[in-house]
Design an enzyme around this catalytic site. Structure first.
Site, mmCIF file in Angstrom:
data_model
loop_
_atom_site.group_PDB
_atom_site.id
_atom_site.type_symbol
_atom_site.label_atom_id
_atom_site.label_comp_id
_atom_site.label_asym_id
_atom_site.label_seq_id
_atom_site.Cartn_x
_atom_site.Cartn_y
_atom_site.Cartn_z
ATOM 1 C CG HIS A 1 -0.262 -0.148 2.531
ATOM 2 N ND1 HIS A 1 0.496 0.826 3.113
ATOM 3 C CD2 HIS A 1 -0.204 -1.194 3.376
ATOM 4 C CE1 HIS A 1 0.967 0.391 4.261
ATOM 5 N NE2 HIS A 1 0.571 -0.838 4.439
HETATM 6 P P1 TYD Z 1 -1.733 -2.707 7.354
HETATM 7 O O1 TYD Z 1 -1.297 -1.283 7.447
HETATM 8 O O2 TYD Z 1 -2.373 -3.144 6.080
HETATM 9 O O3 TYD Z 1 -0.507 -3.678 7.679
HETATM 10 P P2 TYD Z 1 0.909 -3.865 6.946
HETATM 11 O O4 TYD Z 1 1.190 -2.640 6.127
HETATM 12 O O5 TYD Z 1 1.877 -4.008 8.040
HETATM 13 O O6 TYD Z 1 0.846 -5.110 6.131
HETATM 14 O O7 TYD Z 1 -2.705 -3.014 8.581
HETATM 15 C C1 TYD Z 1 -3.184 -4.306 8.863
HETATM 16 C C2 TYD Z 1 -4.469 -4.171 9.681
HETATM 17 O O8 TYD Z 1 -4.204 -3.529 10.916
HETATM 18 C C3 TYD Z 1 -5.537 -3.365 8.962
HETATM 19 O O9 TYD Z 1 -6.805 -3.964 9.238
HETATM 20 C C4 TYD Z 1 -5.479 -2.020 9.659
HETATM 21 C C5 TYD Z 1 -5.013 -2.345 11.052
HETATM 22 N N1 TYD Z 1 -4.199 -1.275 11.669
HETATM 23 C C6 TYD Z 1 -4.693 -0.560 12.727
HETATM 24 O O10 TYD Z 1 -5.830 -0.773 13.181
HETATM 25 N N2 TYD Z 1 -3.914 0.417 13.282
HETATM 26 C C7 TYD Z 1 -2.661 0.685 12.816
HETATM 27 O O11 TYD Z 1 -1.962 1.586 13.357
HETATM 28 C C8 TYD Z 1 -2.166 -0.051 11.705
HETATM 29 C C9 TYD Z 1 -0.805 0.202 11.144
HETATM 30 C C10 TYD Z 1 -2.957 -1.036 11.158
#
Ligand code: TYD
Length: 145
Positions: free
Chosen positions: A60
């Site tokens: 992302h």
């Molecule tokens: P995501 O940012 O997609 O994870 P990564 O980039 O590490 O693969 O987040 C994964 C899940 O966690 C998504 O449902 C959003 C949630 N999340 C939060 O609730 N708070 C946060 O601070 C972060 C970073 C993610």
């Protein structure tokens, strides 16, 4: 650290930052102060752990968010992508951070067993700040620059 005249959405604006390290026979110490060692006020900290070998994270971009990614333990790779250029960084030291400016697509892979990825972020969590569709990200990034 000062991001100077660097622009958002450009890989050239993303940099490895060396964090202070207080060496001591009893164990080393590193600290991070917002608007000094990282070019933003820190509003949020989150970390990835228990990542299975072979897993990929990220996938992302963020519209406004500035981040610094640190390998607190073990190692992993971060691939930055601005739609034109890709750059892979191997992070394996807790005193080294990767500053990622807004509007950069990122993927994290190659996690070692037991690794911990800590992220310092300039804003609280906001799903509305995410691009999770690569084509949409590239279109908006090109339009913005
Ligand atoms: P995501 O940012 O997609 O994870 P990564 O980039 O590490 O693969 O987040 C994964 C899940 O966690 C998504 O449902 C959003 C949630 N999340 C939060 O609730 N708070 C946060 O601070 C972060 C970073 C993610």
């Amino acid at each position: 650290m000062n991001s100077g005249t660097s622009k958002i959405g450009e890989i050239a604006s993303c940099k490895l930052v060396r964090l202070p390290k207080i060496s001591d026979p009893r164990g080393n110490l590193t600290y991070v102060e917002g608007n000094d060692h990282v070019p933003f006020e820190i509003q949020r900290v989150y970390y990835l752990y228990d990542v299975p070998v072979g897993a990929e994270r990220g996938g992302h971009a963020h519209k406004e968010l500035h981040q610094v990614i640190i390998a607190m333990s073990g190692s992993f790779d971060v691939v930055l992508d601005d739609g034109q250029t890709k750059q892979r960084y191997h992070l394996d030291r807790p005193y080294r951070g990767l500053y990622v400016c807004p509007m950069i697509w990122r993927e994290l892979d190659n996690f070692s067993t037991g690794s911990v990825c800590m992220v310092l972020a300039s804003e609280r969590y906001d799903e509305g700040d995410y691009y999770r569709d690569y084509e949409e990200y590239v279109r908006d990034r090109d339009a913005a620059l």
